[in-house]
Design a protein around this motif. Sequence first.
Motif, mmCIF file in Angstrom:
data_model
loop_
_atom_site.group_PDB
_atom_site.id
_atom_site.type_symbol
_atom_site.label_atom_id
_atom_site.label_comp_id
_atom_site.label_asym_id
_atom_site.label_seq_id
_atom_site.Cartn_x
_atom_site.Cartn_y
_atom_site.Cartn_z
ATOM 1 N N GLY A 2 0.840 -1.194 0.000
ATOM 2 C CA GLY A 2 0.000 0.000 0.000
ATOM 3 C C GLY A 2 0.871 1.238 0.000
ATOM 4 N N ARG A 3 0.255 2.368 0.344
ATOM 5 C CA ARG A 3 1.028 3.617 0.454
ATOM 6 C C ARG A 3 2.012 3.438 1.596
ATOM 7 N N ILE A 4 3.267 3.457 1.278
ATOM 8 C CA ILE A 4 4.313 3.066 2.224
ATOM 9 C C ILE A 4 4.203 3.805 3.544
ATOM 10 N N GLU A 5 4.153 5.136 3.489
ATOM 11 C CA GLU A 5 4.159 5.918 4.730
ATOM 12 C C GLU A 5 2.951 5.609 5.602
ATOM 13 N N ARG A 6 1.800 5.402 4.993
ATOM 14 C CA ARG A 6 0.585 5.126 5.768
ATOM 15 C C ARG A 6 0.601 3.704 6.337
ATOM 16 N N GLU A 7 1.146 2.780 5.598
ATOM 17 C CA GLU A 7 1.239 1.400 6.086
ATOM 18 C C GLU A 7 2.193 1.306 7.275
ATOM 19 N N VAL B 97 2.924 3.754 9.431
ATOM 20 C CA VAL B 97 2.251 4.389 10.566
ATOM 21 C C VAL B 97 1.182 3.453 11.137
ATOM 22 N N ALA B 98 0.411 2.823 10.284
ATOM 23 C CA ALA B 98 -0.634 1.902 10.759
ATOM 24 C C ALA B 98 -0.018 0.712 11.494
ATOM 25 N N ALA B 99 1.082 0.193 10.979
ATOM 26 C CA ALA B 99 1.737 -0.956 11.621
ATOM 27 C C ALA B 99 2.316 -0.577 12.975
ATOM 28 N N ALA B 100 2.673 0.688 13.155
ATOM 29 C CA ALA B 100 3.286 1.143 14.410
ATOM 30 C C ALA B 100 2.273 1.380 15.521
ATOM 31 N N GLU B 101 0.992 1.329 15.193
ATOM 32 C CA GLU B 101 -0.017 1.543 16.232
ATOM 33 C C GLU B 101 0.122 0.482 17.315
ATOM 34 N N GLY B 102 0.241 0.918 18.546
ATOM 35 C CA GLY B 102 0.386 0.006 19.671
ATOM 36 C C GLY B 102 1.816 -0.433 19.945
ATOM 37 N N ALA B 103 2.763 -0.021 19.093
ATOM 38 C CA ALA B 103 4.170 -0.385 19.307
ATOM 39 C C ALA B 103 4.768 0.501 20.397
ATOM 40 N N ASP B 104 5.836 0.015 20.988
ATOM 41 C CA ASP B 104 6.559 0.789 21.993
ATOM 42 C C ASP B 104 7.718 1.575 21.384
ATOM 43 N N LEU B 105 8.157 1.160 20.193
ATOM 44 C CA LEU B 105 9.255 1.838 19.519
ATOM 45 C C LEU B 105 9.225 1.492 18.043
ATOM 46 N N ILE C 164 11.693 1.918 14.706
ATOM 47 C CA ILE C 164 13.047 2.254 14.273
ATOM 48 C C ILE C 164 13.032 2.427 12.762
ATOM 49 N N LEU C 165 13.555 3.567 12.303
ATOM 50 C CA LEU C 165 13.671 3.818 10.874
ATOM 51 C C LEU C 165 14.962 4.563 10.608
ATOM 52 N N ALA C 166 15.394 4.508 9.353
ATOM 53 C CA ALA C 166 16.647 5.155 8.964
ATOM 54 C C ALA C 166 16.370 6.349 8.058
ATOM 55 N N ARG C 167 17.253 7.314 8.134
ATOM 56 C CA ARG C 167 17.170 8.468 7.235
ATOM 57 C C ARG C 167 17.368 7.974 5.807
ATOM 58 N N ASP C 168 16.578 8.522 4.905
ATOM 59 C CA ASP C 168 16.604 8.024 3.521
ATOM 60 C C ASP C 168 16.697 9.141 2.491
ATOM 61 N N GLY C 169 17.021 10.326 2.924
ATOM 62 C CA GLY C 169 17.157 11.454 1.997
ATOM 63 C C GLY C 169 18.630 11.757 1.748
ATOM 64 N N SER D 295 9.567 9.020 4.948
ATOM 65 C CA SER D 295 10.113 9.089 6.312
ATOM 66 C C SER D 295 9.635 10.335 7.038
ATOM 67 N N ARG D 296 9.561 11.451 6.345
ATOM 68 C CA ARG D 296 9.069 12.693 6.963
ATOM 69 C C ARG D 296 7.646 12.484 7.451
ATOM 70 N N PHE D 297 6.793 11.866 6.619
ATOM 71 C CA PHE D 297 5.411 11.596 7.009
ATOM 72 C C PHE D 297 5.382 10.709 8.253
ATOM 73 N N ILE D 298 6.198 9.670 8.253
ATOM 74 C CA ILE D 298 6.225 8.733 9.374
ATOM 75 C C ILE D 298 6.673 9.437 10.648
ATOM 76 N N VAL D 299 7.725 10.238 10.554
ATOM 77 C CA VAL D 299 8.210 10.974 11.725
ATOM 78 C C VAL D 299 7.116 11.900 12.259
#
Length: 166
Positions: free
Chosen positions: A94-99, A101-109, A111-116, A130-134
Amino acid sequence: MRVIAWITEGTWPSCIDAVRSHAPEAADIVLLHVTGPEAPGVAHGAFAGLLGRGHPERDPGTVVEHLATASAERLLAEAAQRLMRPCHRVERTGRIEREVVAAAEGADLLILARDGDRTHLGPRSLGPASRFIVDHAPCPLLLVWPETTPGVATIPPPPPHPPHHR
């Protein structure tokens, strides 16, 4: 503790190393890969528009979907091998940034890397997803540099300010 590491081409080793360094041994670790819908959609559209309908077995979009799935599975397997700890592998489409964020719901942490632009400190070190996710993550984040962190001398200069009028 539930820790999600967003696994992408090119930056995933730094995320795995961050999990190894920062996640407790007892953490429930999820390696997450998201495949965007763009490439298969373009191939499906080109086939339907240029080559006509009636021969779905020749649709290159299906081949692209299978290749994307195989690539994601291979990437997740490599990440799990580098992690050397029990983990769950999750593939979403799906739309990467939205997927992410949705997967992170309920997570405690998360982790992502800078990609620009990874040669300078600053906001351009994050790509659009990544900006959207942050900006929208529903949990704490650990944002890592995939390579050596650039020095503070790479910070962009401040914007020019007009003189103050009194």
